[in-house]
Every structure is written in structure tokens, then in C-alpha cells.
Design an enzyme around this catalytic site. Structure first.
Site, PDB file in Angstrom:
ATOM      1  CB  SER A 196      -0.955  -0.032   1.199  1.00  0.00           C
ATOM      2  OG  SER A 196      -1.933   0.965   1.108  1.00  0.00           O
ATOM      3  CG  HIS A 205      -5.838  -1.963  -0.063  1.00  0.00           C
ATOM      4  ND1 HIS A 205      -5.102  -1.539  -1.152  1.00  0.00           N
ATOM      5  CD2 HIS A 205      -5.233  -1.422   1.021  1.00  0.00           C
ATOM      6  CE1 HIS A 205      -4.111  -0.778  -0.741  1.00  0.00           C
ATOM      7  NE2 HIS A 205      -4.167  -0.692   0.574  1.00  0.00           N
ATOM      8  CG  ASP A 251      -6.747  -2.365  -3.903  1.00  0.00           C
ATOM      9  OD1 ASP A 251      -7.414  -1.440  -3.394  1.00  0.00           O
ATOM     10  OD2 ASP A 251      -5.516  -2.469  -3.751  1.00  0.00           O
TER      11      ASP A 251
END
Length: 759
Positions: A423, A724, A694
Site C-alpha cells: 500500500s 486491499h 482493490d
């Protein structure tokens, strides 16, 4: 089953069920079931052509034929999941509607919820269709003028989202992960109910456990509260919620279930400059200065994790850098030192640039250390909004260079170095490598970035539309994280009366509030169960009951007791009894009951829960539900909707979402997707692991396409049916374990020396 066959089967079943319930007399339940099947038929027929068009051109946006993934495919897949659920439910109703055991109320509630979701998915499909017509071929992100992007955001944030956070929560993901998402959503809305009142941390969590029972048994209330929270609470709330895993009790429980390692030490790197050799000429050096942005020089924290104790890891120099975390239990006898590993993994954690540390990610990092057999150096960078860009980048670059220079202290010879992150950490891995190349020092041998964000611009893309329904990455939360990291977030101050209370005053206040919440929580549970059983709870005479009355009209779910009422006696839970007209039309209802419930669900008014979603007066909020004013000279996005289609609008009154036009979000060290070709050519091999569902999927696809076009080595693996952040859920189910194992394989590939050429 192909899309057309699925749609035709659903329409046939809907027509059959609609005809059956229309012939069952004037009862309220039968009427609503007939209406909901009429709505299913209408929305399915309207959605199928649009999905077919998107699917027909989706292959033009793939990285290659072996990686069929992009936001258009994900939207079609999500809509198919919703259609498949409605098809399954319609078959069940058709087979069991005459049975005395048929639960009409339960099936009606599910059908109404999924019809609302299907209506919103149809709106999202029209948005994607609009993007398809205005974007350049093969480009997923909108690159036009900022006015049209602002109009997209303005239209987008007014859509109703609560239906995706109630009964339909996580329907697009693998079934094994849905119970976790439900638990997470209950915890979130319970935590949000007490946030800003109990500011002393653990008491918020404790109070939430006792007062969140009604959210567990009332999906509609949970969805409405979830929507309110994601649109109105500030970034500090999300920091507090995401950092719950940092609480010692919870982190200890997580560590008990993870792999036991010999070394897990928090290090404090001194803010002292040092020299690094240039890769072009090792006889020359460059000075690596300590981080200075915003707060000046300060130590950088990092965690060393190693499955085996290796040479250098208990040296006096490293011991002098160790930071105490309290007594640690040694579960195995102290072993002899293993030789230094030939490889090193430098890890940068995710958390939206605003939350978490290496401690939150320690469980899966321990597993990595065991499987890879190499030390892992995880960097704890300073978090926004207190430390916005470029502080985190400076600290990560400084720590990376320190690890390369002092790899012998970390138990490695440093022959192969991998940068790995997820991320926001994936973003920092890429930008740290860009900065290392700019300085002329050693870049890592490869990057493994899991579901990274590669552009922080407010650019519309098909996968970003998924944030309308994503319980982990809602659009407004993404915007708040970007605002905090870019330094455009408004400063949030505690109330002066809280400051005046002092420590003991806060403790006394929290104790009093906790006891009150405990009593109200027990009363809430009792009232909910009494209502579900058809009994009317007694009115309370407690003075504190006034504080909970605004939510009473939302508390009752669609239940057998409510549906058993005679026609005309609709009760007070009109919000749960939306007809198909209510589900598909954004026009306000003339019903006084609906007006009352919409008023009840209005946004909170205290200024301390407003982040950057600017407040508006009630007249503006009412107008926004029906009309989204376009900017001057900008085409209206509403024109993308065909005549007669009206998606559901949010009752939260959100009128504004900031458009990040500041040049800082275009900085290549913040948005590497926007970096010039000359910078991207300096990157090492990049291995991207993304999630098909995502909102950040298009970030990975477009970044991989840019690198591929430049001739840079890049791979992209897209895992299906996972949200995610799956690395932090590695122990949850088989699918997350498999996805995590693929990340490990990519890291192992980077750490493996290339085969020697044959003579």
C-alpha cells in the site's frame, strides 16, 4: 454462466416471483416483494448492455494477454457477483415461497438490500462508460481538465453508500473473509460512536465492546452509521482506529499466533550524516544527511526481525542502538550465531501514510523471516498529518542507506537487497529507489510492492469507483489520507475544556462515561431483542436516555414482527421498508415517515467531526440530493445516466470533496506514475502484486504498463476475490495465505542471484 444468460435467467425468475406475490392479496409484505422483483427486473435489464460494452473493450486496458485485469473488468465482475446473488435468492424464493417455513421478512430484507446495491452498481457502470468515452485509448486514469474531474467527484460523493455496508457487506469478496469484514465494520461504527468523547484511548475500545451490540443485529443501522463515519470523521479518527492493533494486549495476542523468531528488536538510528559510495565510481562518495523536513533532525526507528540469531545481530554497536520495548520472553534457549545471510529485505509498512508501525505488520514479517531465511529490516517512518511529505520519504531513504552501509550489523553481507512494502509502503519503496538512483548510490536489486498507490492525484479511474463499496478503502478516507500526507489537511485541535480537565479529570470523565455506556449498552441489547421478538420495550425514565433517542427510529430492522403488522400500520422503521420506487428514485419522498427518518439520519453537527468536507446549510443539503451543480464550462456527468434512471443519493449531506490541484501531488516522489521516463528507467526490476477488487488496481496496471513500454523489467500478479491489505490478513483463510505466499515467491526471486553466464 455468461452475462446474458445470467440476466435472462434472473429476469425470468423475477417476473415469475412478481406475478406470484402480486396475486397474494393486499398485504404489505406481498406488495413489497412484488415491487422488489419488479425493480430487480428493471435494473438487470438496464445494466446488462452497459456491462457487455465494458467487457467488450476491457482487454485493451490489460497489461498483456496473460494478465487480464483492470478496473473495467473488476466493475463487471462485481456487478456479476451482485446479479449472481440475486439469481440465487430469486431461485430460493421461487422454490420455497409456498412453504410455511418461508421467512418472508428475512428474504425481503436481503432482496431490498441487494436491489439497492444493484442500482448503485448500475450508476457506477455508467460512470465507467463515461470514462471510456473521454479517456485516451489504453489509459485508465482521466487526464483531462480538472473541472471535469471535480464534477465527477462532486457527483460521486453524493451517491448512497450505506447499502454496501449493511447486508451486502463484502459480497464481492471470497466468502471466507466476509465474517472478518462484518466484525471490522461493527467495531468501526462502535468505535466511531465514542470517538471524540473518550479521548484517552483504551476506554474508547472498551466502551465500544459494550455498546455496539445493536450494530451486530441491525445491518441497516450499521450501514447508515458506517456511511456517516466515512464521510464526516477526520483523519485522526482513522489513525486511532487503525492503530488499535498497536495496543499491547492485541499485539501480544497476534504475536502468540505467529512464528517465533530469535530476533525482533526495535532500533533507533541516530540522526547523523554518513558517506555512501557512488555506484558509478566507488572511490567517490555522497553524503547522506538525516531527515530534516518539518520537524528537524530526529532518530529514525526501525525493527530488525530474524528467524535465526546471526553474526552481528548481538554486537555492542547494535545493542547500543536497541530501543527498549519492555521485557521480552525468550521461548527457546539462546543458540549459537548463524553466519551472516547473503541477502537482506528492507520493508516499509502500509497504513495510508497516517497509521500503523512495523509492530502491526510483525506477524507476517516473522513468517517471511522464517520462509526466506534472511533478516528483515522494517522501517518505522513518521506518520502524517503530523509529519507530511517529504518527511516519510526522507526517513525511509535515510534508513535504507543506513541498512545498506551497516548490513553486517543486521546479520547480512548485503549481496542481494530487496525493498518490499504494501500500500503506502509500496509507494515509498518505489520512491526510495528513485531517490537512491538520483543520489547515485546503490539501488535495491528489486522491488516487491503489494497493492501500491502510484498516483495521489484526484483522477477518476474505473477501479477507483470500487471505493464506493469498499469497506477498507472508501473514497473519502482515501482523500483524507492524501490530504494529510500532502500537508493540506486542516489542523485539528482538542477542545479547550478537555485540555482544562487535566489527566485526572480525563480519567474521572471517562470512568463516568464508561459506566453510563455500559448501562445504556445493556438497555440497547434488551430493547433490540424485545423488538425482534415483537414485544414493546418499556420507556425509560433515565435522564440520559435523551442522548440516544435520535437513533431509535433507525434501530428496528426488517423483522418478522414488523412485517406481520397489518397493512397501513407501517411503524417507525420506514427506512427499512423502502419500496422499489424509493430504491431507484432519488426524489424525496412525500411520506412524513420518510421525511422524519431522513432527518434522523442527517449528519452530525459538531464542528470537531468535520474534516475537510465543508459544512452546508440544510437547504443546500436538500438540494444536493436531487441536483449536483456543475462547474462553469464543464460537461455534466449526470448526462451519462439514461433518462428515467436515478441512483440513490446519500442522506449525509456531503457537498464537497477537495480536488488536489496542488503541484505537490504531481511530484514524482509522491506520485511515481507521473515520473518522467528518465527517472523510471533508473528503477530496478519491479514486481507488483495487486488485488482485482482493490480501488488501487489501476495504479498497479498503469504503472506496470509504463515500465513495460520503457523496456523495464516488471511483473504484475493480480489476485482474485481479496481486499486491499490482504498481507495483514494472511492467517485468516486459505486465499490470503496463498496470496501472501506469492509475495514471498517474488521476494525470493529478487534475492536469488542471477545464474552465471555459460562460457
Amino acid at each position: 454462466m455468461d452475462l446474458r444468460t445470467m440476466t435472462q435467467s434472473l429476469v425470468t425468475l423475477a417476473e415469475d416471483n412478481m406475478a406470484f406475490f402480486s396475486s397474494q392479496g393486499p398485504g404489505e409484505t406481498a406488495r413489497r416483494l412484488s415491487n422488489v422483483f419488479a425493480g430487480v427486473r428493471e435494473q438487470a435489464l438496464g445494466l446488462e448492455p452497459t456491462l457487455g460494452q465494458l467487457l467488450g473493450v476491457a482487454h485493451h486496458f490489460d497489461l498483456d494477454t496473460e494478465t487480464p485485469a483492470n478496473g473495467y473488468r473488476s466493475l463487471v465482475h462485481t456487478a456479476r457477483c451482485c446479479l449472481a446473488h440475486l439469481l440465487h435468492k430469486s431461485r430460493y424464493v421461487a422454490s420455497n415461497r409456498k412453504s410455511i417455513f418461508f421467512r418472508a421478512s428475512h428474504n425481503l430484507a436481503e432482496l431490498e438490500a441487494y436491489l439497492a446495491a444493484l442500482t448503485q452498481l448500475r450508476a457506477m457502470a455508467y460512470y465507467a462508460q463515461r470514462l471510456l468515452t473521454i479517456n485516451r485509448p489504453g489509459v485508465l486514469f482521466f487526464e483531462g481538465d480538472e473541472g471535469l474531474t471535480a464534477d465527477f467527484l462532486q457527483e460521486y460523493v453524493t451517491l448512497h453508500k450505506g447499502c454496501f455496508y449493511g447486508r451486502c457487506l463484502g459480497f464481492q469478496f471470497t466468502p471466507a473473509i466476509r465474517p472478518f469484514l462484518q466484525t471490522l465494520s461493527i467495531g468501526l461504527v462502535s468505535f466511531g460512536e465514542h470517538y471524540k468523547r473518550n479521548e484517552t484511548g483504551l476506554s474508547v475500545t472498551a466502551s465500544s465492546l459494550f455498546t455496539g451490540g445493536r450494530f451486530a443485529i441491525d445491518p441497516e443501522l450499521r450501514g447508515a452509521e458506517f456511511e456517516r463515519i466515512i464521510q464526516n470523521l477526520d483523519v485522526h479518527f482513522w489513525k486511532a482506529f487503525w492503530n488499535i492493533t498497536e495496543i499491547e494486549v492485541l499485539s501480544s495476542l497476534a504475536n502468540m499466533a505467529s512464528t517465533t523468531v530469535r530476533v525482533s528488536r526495535l532500533l533507533s538510528l541516530p540522526p547523523e550524516a554518513f558517506e555512501m559510495p557512488l555506484t558509478s565510481d566507488p572511490r567517490l562518495t555522497v553524503t547522506i544527511s538525516p531527515p530534516l523536513a518539518h520537524t528537524g533532525p530526529a532518530p529514525v526507528l526501525a525493527r530488525l526481525i530474524s528467524y535465526d540469531l546471526r553474526e552481528g545481530q548481538d554486537s555492542k554497536v547494535l545493542n547500543s542502538l536497541a530501543k527498549s520495548e519492555g521485557p521480552r520472553l525468550e521461548l527457546r534457549p539462546r543458540p549459537h550465531q548463524a553466519p551472516r545471510s547473503r541477502a537482506l529485505v528492507v520493508h516499509i509498512h502500509g497504513g495510508g501514510f497516517v497509521a500503523q508501525t512495523s509492530k502491526s505488520h510483525e506477524p507476517y514479517l516473522k513468517n517471511w523471516a522464517q520462509e526466506l531465511g534472511v533478516p528483515i529490516f522494517s522501517i518505522d517512518y513518521s506518520l502524517a498529518p503530523e509529519a507530511p511529505f517529504p518527511r516519510a520519504l526522507e526517513e525511509c531513504f535515510f534508513a535504507y542507506c543506513w541498512a545498506v552501509k551497516h548490513c553486517d550489523l543486521l546479520g547480512s553481507t548485503g549481496e542481494r537487497i530487496c525493498l518490499a512494502g504494501d500500500s503506502a509502503g509500496g509507494n515509498l519503496c518505489i520512491t526510495v529507489s528513485l531517490r537512491a538512483a538520483a543520489y547515485g548510490v546503490r539501488v535495491p536489486d528489486g522491488i516487491m510492492a503489494a497493492y501500491p498507490v502510484t498516483t495521489l492525484q484526484s483522477s477518476a479511474s474505473p477501479s477507483r469507483l470500487l471505493s464506493l463499496m469498499d469497506p477498507l478503502l472508501p473514497l473519502s478516507v482515501l482523500s483524507k489520507c492524501v490530504s494529510a500526507y500532502s500537508g493540506t489537511e486542516a489542523e485539528d485541535h482538542f477542545d479547550s475544556d478537555q485540555k482544562a480537565l487535566g489527566v485526572m479529570g480525563l480519567v474521572q470523565r471517562d470512568t463516568s462515561l464508561f459506566l453510563r455506556d455500559l448501562r445504556l449498552g445493556a438497555s440497547s441489547w434488551l430493547n433490540s431483542f424485545l423488538e425482534l421478538s415483537g414485544r414493546k420495550p418499556q420507556k425509560t425514565t433515565s435522564p440520559t436516555a435523551e442522548s440516544v433517542r435520535p437513533t431509535e427510529s433507525m434501530r428496528r430492522s426488517v423483522s418478522e414482527a414488523a412485517l406481520a403488522q397489518p397493512e397501513g400500520l407501517l411503524g417507525t422503521d420506514t427506512l427499512k421498508k423502502l419500496t422499489i420506487k424509493d430504491l431507484s428514485n432519488s426524489e424525496p419522498s412525500d411520506s412524513p415517515e420518510m421525511s422524519q427518518s431522513m432527518e434522523t439520519l442527517g449528519p452530525s453537527t459538531p464542528s470537531d467531526v468535520n474534516f475537510f468536507l465543508r459544512p452546508g446549510n440544510s437547504q443546500e443539503e436538500a438540494e444536493a440530493k436531487d441536483e449536483v451543480r456543475p462547474m462553469d464550462g464543464v460537461p455534466r456527468v449526470r448526462a451519462a445516466f439514461p433518462e428515467g434512471f436515478h441512483p440513490r443519493r446519500s442522506s449525509q449531506g456531503v457537498l464537497h470533496m477537495p480536488l488536489y490541484t496542488s503541484p505537490i501531488v504531481k511530484n514524482p516522489f509522491m506520485s511515481p506514475l507521473l515520473a518522467p521516463d528518465s527517472m523510471l528507467k533508473t528503477l530496478p526490476p519491479v514486481h507488483l502484486v495487486a488485488c482485482a477488487l482493490d480501488p488501487m488496481l489501476d495504479d498497479s496496471v498503469m504503472f506496470a504498463r509504463r515500465l513495460r513500454d520503457l523496456g523495464q523489467p516488471v511483473t504484475l500478479k493480480v489476485v482474485e476475490d481479496l481486499p486491499h491489505g490482504f498481507l495483514s490478513l494472511a492467517a485468516l483463510c486459505r486465499e490470503t495465505r496463498q496470496a501472501t505466499e506469492f509475495c514471498v515467491q517474488r521476494i525470493r526471486l529478487i534475492l536469488t542471484p542471477p545464474a552465471a553466464p555459460l562460457n
